[in-house]
Design a protein around this motif. Sequence first.
Motif, short mmCIF file in Angstrom:
data_model
loop_
_atom_site.label_atom_id
_atom_site.label_comp_id
_atom_site.label_asym_id
_atom_site.label_seq_id
_atom_site.Cartn_x
_atom_site.Cartn_y
_atom_site.Cartn_z
N GLN A 198 106.26 -25.21 26.61
CA GLN A 198 107.14 -24.02 26.25
C GLN A 198 106.84 -23.22 25.27
O GLN A 198 107.32 -21.96 24.76
CB GLN A 198 108.77 -24.79 25.94
CG GLN A 198 109.04 -25.59 27.24
CD GLN A 198 109.60 -24.54 28.53
OE1 GLN A 198 110.15 -23.40 28.01
NE2 GLN A 198 109.00 -24.83 29.43
N ASP A 199 106.14 -23.79 24.11
CA ASP A 199 105.82 -23.08 22.85
C ASP A 199 104.53 -23.06 22.26
O ASP A 199 104.05 -22.67 21.31
CB ASP A 199 106.72 -23.90 21.87
CG ASP A 199 106.86 -25.38 21.90
OD1 ASP A 199 105.60 -25.77 22.42
OD2 ASP A 199 107.60 -26.03 21.38
N GLN A 200 103.63 -23.83 22.98
CA GLN A 200 102.36 -23.88 22.57
C GLN A 200 101.34 -23.25 23.32
O GLN A 200 101.24 -23.28 24.64
CB GLN A 200 101.59 -25.59 22.57
CG GLN A 200 102.00 -26.34 21.56
CD GLN A 200 101.46 -27.61 21.59
OE1 GLN A 200 101.86 -28.24 22.46
NE2 GLN A 200 100.18 -27.94 21.03
N ALA A 201 100.15 -22.49 22.77
CA ALA A 201 99.19 -21.66 23.29
C ALA A 201 98.24 -22.57 24.07
O ALA A 201 98.00 -23.97 23.37
CB ALA A 201 98.61 -20.77 22.34
N LEU A 202 97.59 -22.42 24.87
CA LEU A 202 96.69 -23.43 25.89
C LEU A 202 95.36 -23.06 25.57
O LEU A 202 94.89 -21.84 26.10
CB LEU A 202 96.92 -23.40 27.28
CG LEU A 202 95.93 -24.35 27.86
CD1 LEU A 202 95.91 -25.77 27.72
CD2 LEU A 202 96.36 -24.25 29.60
N PRO A 203 94.22 -23.37 24.94
CA PRO A 203 93.09 -22.91 24.46
C PRO A 203 92.13 -23.82 25.77
O PRO A 203 92.35 -24.99 25.51
CB PRO A 203 92.71 -23.36 23.09
CG PRO A 203 93.57 -24.37 22.69
CD PRO A 203 94.40 -24.55 23.61
N PHE A 204 91.25 -23.36 26.32
CA PHE A 204 90.28 -23.85 27.35
C PHE A 204 89.21 -23.13 27.76
O PHE A 204 89.24 -21.78 27.53
CB PHE A 204 91.30 -24.27 28.52
CG PHE A 204 91.63 -23.24 29.40
CD1 PHE A 204 92.83 -22.47 29.20
CD2 PHE A 204 91.08 -23.12 30.61
CE1 PHE A 204 93.10 -21.47 30.09
CE2 PHE A 204 91.47 -21.89 31.45
CZ PHE A 204 92.44 -21.40 31.21
#
Length: 301
Positions: free
Chosen positions: A156-162
């Motif tokens: 809901q609130d965190q960016a996803l780095p991948f």
Amino acid sequence: MEPGKLESTAHSGAPSRVAFLEGQGELPILEVVTPWSAAEIFLHGAHVTRFKKHNEPPLLFMSQCSRFEQGSPIRGGIPVILPWFGFREGLGQHGFARKRAWELKEVAFGPGGSVSARFSFPETPEAAAFPPFKAEYTVTVSESLGLRLAVTNLSQDQALPFENCLHTYFEVGDVTAIGVVGLKGCEYLDQVEKFARKTEGQDAIRINSEVDRIYLNTSAPVEILDPRLGRKIRVETEGSRSTVVWNPWIAKAQQMADFGNDDYETMVCVESGNVADNALTIAPRQTAVLQVKLSSACLQG
Ligand code: BG6
């Protein structure tokens, strides 16, 4: 779906067949036959190990020394690299998606006889180190091979780095005779020389030694011209900014337990995705889609 179920259909005299069977290492596989081609996909890693047009040699290289076991990647075919590419201290190499069994969600028959299989990455303990995400992978078998990897950030609130990468091993007649075309002018990281930054100067990349390069900021199609097999392979992408070209050559081939000593002679990896400088970060509820189409034709002249 459970192994053993057989699904089949027919389209205007051009039948396509799908069988859900047990493959090597007693791992479940999907076998697909279409009017143009045959394919084999392991649920382990959602790994395509075979794609062969009826009138051509196999498109994908498979190592005869590959492992087929839980927790190990398959060597050859198309490993799905997610959520990181390369080595990470304490975590290992190339992510965990290639080492886990994916769930088969759906098999769909398209017009004319194409077959699509959709896989979903299951919940795994390793994924807890990342914001929650969903990964779905669709493989479409027809005259060409279509691959679509969709990663959605469920937080809901965190960016996803991948990072993501479809690490395709292609079968070639003689690696020293091929040319890899489409990367001229691209900046690349030369992994053989401690990630030195270089610019590709060749129209056709030739392979006569270990090659391990991450080409950056490129979405251009890449072709493998193979005079020995008389074949031209084309790699077209959407949502991919990096192309990796890899051949381990002699010494590395000997070091890899799941790769034959001479296997380097008949393979080249041309990998599509978003790695290194092109790593992705997606906002909550966003989806990043990586699509690759692999096709082949006779090499003229
Ligand atoms: C390539 C990397 O993508 O994969 C190489 O650029 C690496 O550095 C190769 O050796 C194979 O990796 P692995 O983990 O499958 O042995």
